[in-house]
Design an enzyme around this catalytic site. Structure first.
Site, PDB file in Angstrom:
ATOM      1  N   LYS A  33      -1.685  13.583  -1.564  1.00 54.45           N
ATOM      2  CA  LYS A  33      -1.272  13.390  -2.953  1.00 54.45           C
ATOM      3  C   LYS A  33      -2.417  13.782  -3.871  1.00 54.45           C
ATOM      4  CE  LYS A  33      -1.497   9.647  -5.531  1.00 54.45           C
ATOM      5  NZ  LYS A  33      -1.709   9.862  -6.987  1.00 54.45           N
ATOM      6  N   ASP A  60       1.239  14.599  -8.069  1.00 56.59           N
ATOM      7  CA  ASP A  60       1.581  13.393  -8.828  1.00 56.59           C
ATOM      8  C   ASP A  60       1.137  13.591 -10.278  1.00 56.59           C
ATOM      9  OD1 ASP A  60       2.388  10.844  -9.464  1.00 56.59           O
ATOM     10  OD2 ASP A  60       0.567   9.895  -8.690  1.00 56.59           O
ATOM     11  N   LYS A  62       3.203  13.160 -13.023  1.00 51.38           N
ATOM     12  CA  LYS A  62       3.900  12.244 -13.934  1.00 51.38           C
ATOM     13  C   LYS A  62       4.265  12.927 -15.248  1.00 51.38           C
ATOM     14  CE  LYS A  62       1.800   8.017 -12.047  1.00 51.38           C
ATOM     15  NZ  LYS A  62       0.775   8.574 -11.145  1.00 51.38           N
ATOM     16  N   ASP A  65       7.515  14.617 -21.318  1.00 49.62           N
ATOM     17  CA  ASP A  65       7.490  15.360 -22.573  1.00 49.62           C
ATOM     18  C   ASP A  65       8.938  15.709 -22.907  1.00 49.62           C
ATOM     19  OD1 ASP A  65       6.569  17.081 -24.759  1.00 49.62           O
ATOM     20  OD2 ASP A  65       4.663  17.194 -23.673  1.00 49.62           O
ATOM     21  N   THR A 116       2.376   0.691 -11.085  1.00 50.03           N
ATOM     22  CA  THR A 116       2.065  -0.529 -10.327  1.00 50.03           C
ATOM     23  C   THR A 116       0.902  -1.315 -10.935  1.00 50.03           C
ATOM     24  OG1 THR A 116       0.723   0.811  -8.808  1.00 50.03           O
ATOM     25  CG2 THR A 116       2.978   0.272  -8.125  1.00 50.03           C
ATOM     26  N   ARG A 206      -7.629   4.314  -2.062  1.00 48.16           N
ATOM     27  CA  ARG A 206      -8.918   3.654  -1.873  1.00 48.16           C
ATOM     28  C   ARG A 206      -9.114   2.956  -0.524  1.00 48.16           C
ATOM     29  NH1 ARG A 206      -9.019   1.183  -7.912  1.00 48.16           N
ATOM     30  NH2 ARG A 206      -6.802   1.552  -7.617  1.00 48.16           N
TER      31      ARG A 206
END
Length: 225
Positions: A33, A60, A62, A65, A116, A206
């Site tokens: 990703k 990713d 996102k 617009d 999240t 992470r």
């Protein structure tokens, strides 16, 4: 979908470091990703370099617009042949329809329902009443009606969304292994819980990228599935 549902969130500032890490754990993940930080730093060149590893690429970005602009952005990334691209469900039905129409033939377009990092207090401050759960289900319905492939949601909602959208493609970020640190995630679950709830893709960053031994961390997470 790759047999292994783990997509490594490879949001490292240096391209050489990102490539080295991806190569190290490639045998224990199903895809990579690349988010906004990576794309803004390295652009098309960076995506091409990471794609040489041979794993599916999840962009990713996102996108959010007006419909025409989002469609144009989708067309601009055709050359990168992403397996998955994200748009924001809150951009509305027309925007999502145009995004899907402009996407590549083999690209899954999934809608981000609610980040999240947000909880109900954050929602209320933006003028959205009700629970996070209800908001995710509302936006999932909208994405489904717009013809998208699926949505991005937290592991806390994925089972409920899967129940109402049987053949949907569900991307779950914000995952933390048992005993892992939450960081800025407010609605995290374990990778196994998300998979059991119906997740198609498990986005993990992470817990692998900042582990003392990323290979061991990736292997350990894979074994829980």
């Amino acid at each position: 979908m790759s047999r292994n549902p783990i997509y490594l969130a490879l949001d490292l500032p240096r391209l050489d470091a990102a490539e080295a890490l991806a190569r190290k754990v490639a045998g224990h993940i199903g895809g990579l990703k690349l988010g906004l930080e990576f794309f803004c730093a390295h652009g098309h060149h960076g995506v091409h370099e990471i794609a040489k590893l041979g794993l599916p690429i999840f962009l990713d970005l996102k996108l959010h617009d007006i419909p025409n602009t989002v469609a144009g952005a989708m067309q601009a990334i055709h050359v990168l042949e992403p397996a998955i691209v994200t748009v924001h469900a809150s951009g509305g039905r027309a925007m999502m329809e145009d995004a899907k129409a402009a996407a590549g033939e083999h690209c899954k377009v999934v809608a981000v329902t609610m980040l999240t990092s947000l909880d109900e207090n954050d929602l209320a401050r933006t003028g959205v009443a009700g629970s996070a759960h209800d908001q995710v289900l509302r936006l999932a319905d909208l994405a489904h009606s717009a013809g998208l492939d699926g949505i991005v949601c937290s592991g806390q909602e994925v089972a409920a969304v899967h129940k109402q959208w049987k053949d949907g493609y569900f991307v779950v970020p914000g995952l933390r292994p048992a005993n892992g640190k939450l960081g800025d995630q407010k609605r995290a679950v374990t990778p196994r819980e998300a998979r059991d709830g119906g997740a198609s893709v498990l986005v993990i960053g992470r817990p692998i990228t900042r582990a003392e031994d990323p290979l061991a961390a990736a292997r350990a997470i894979e074994e829980t599935l």
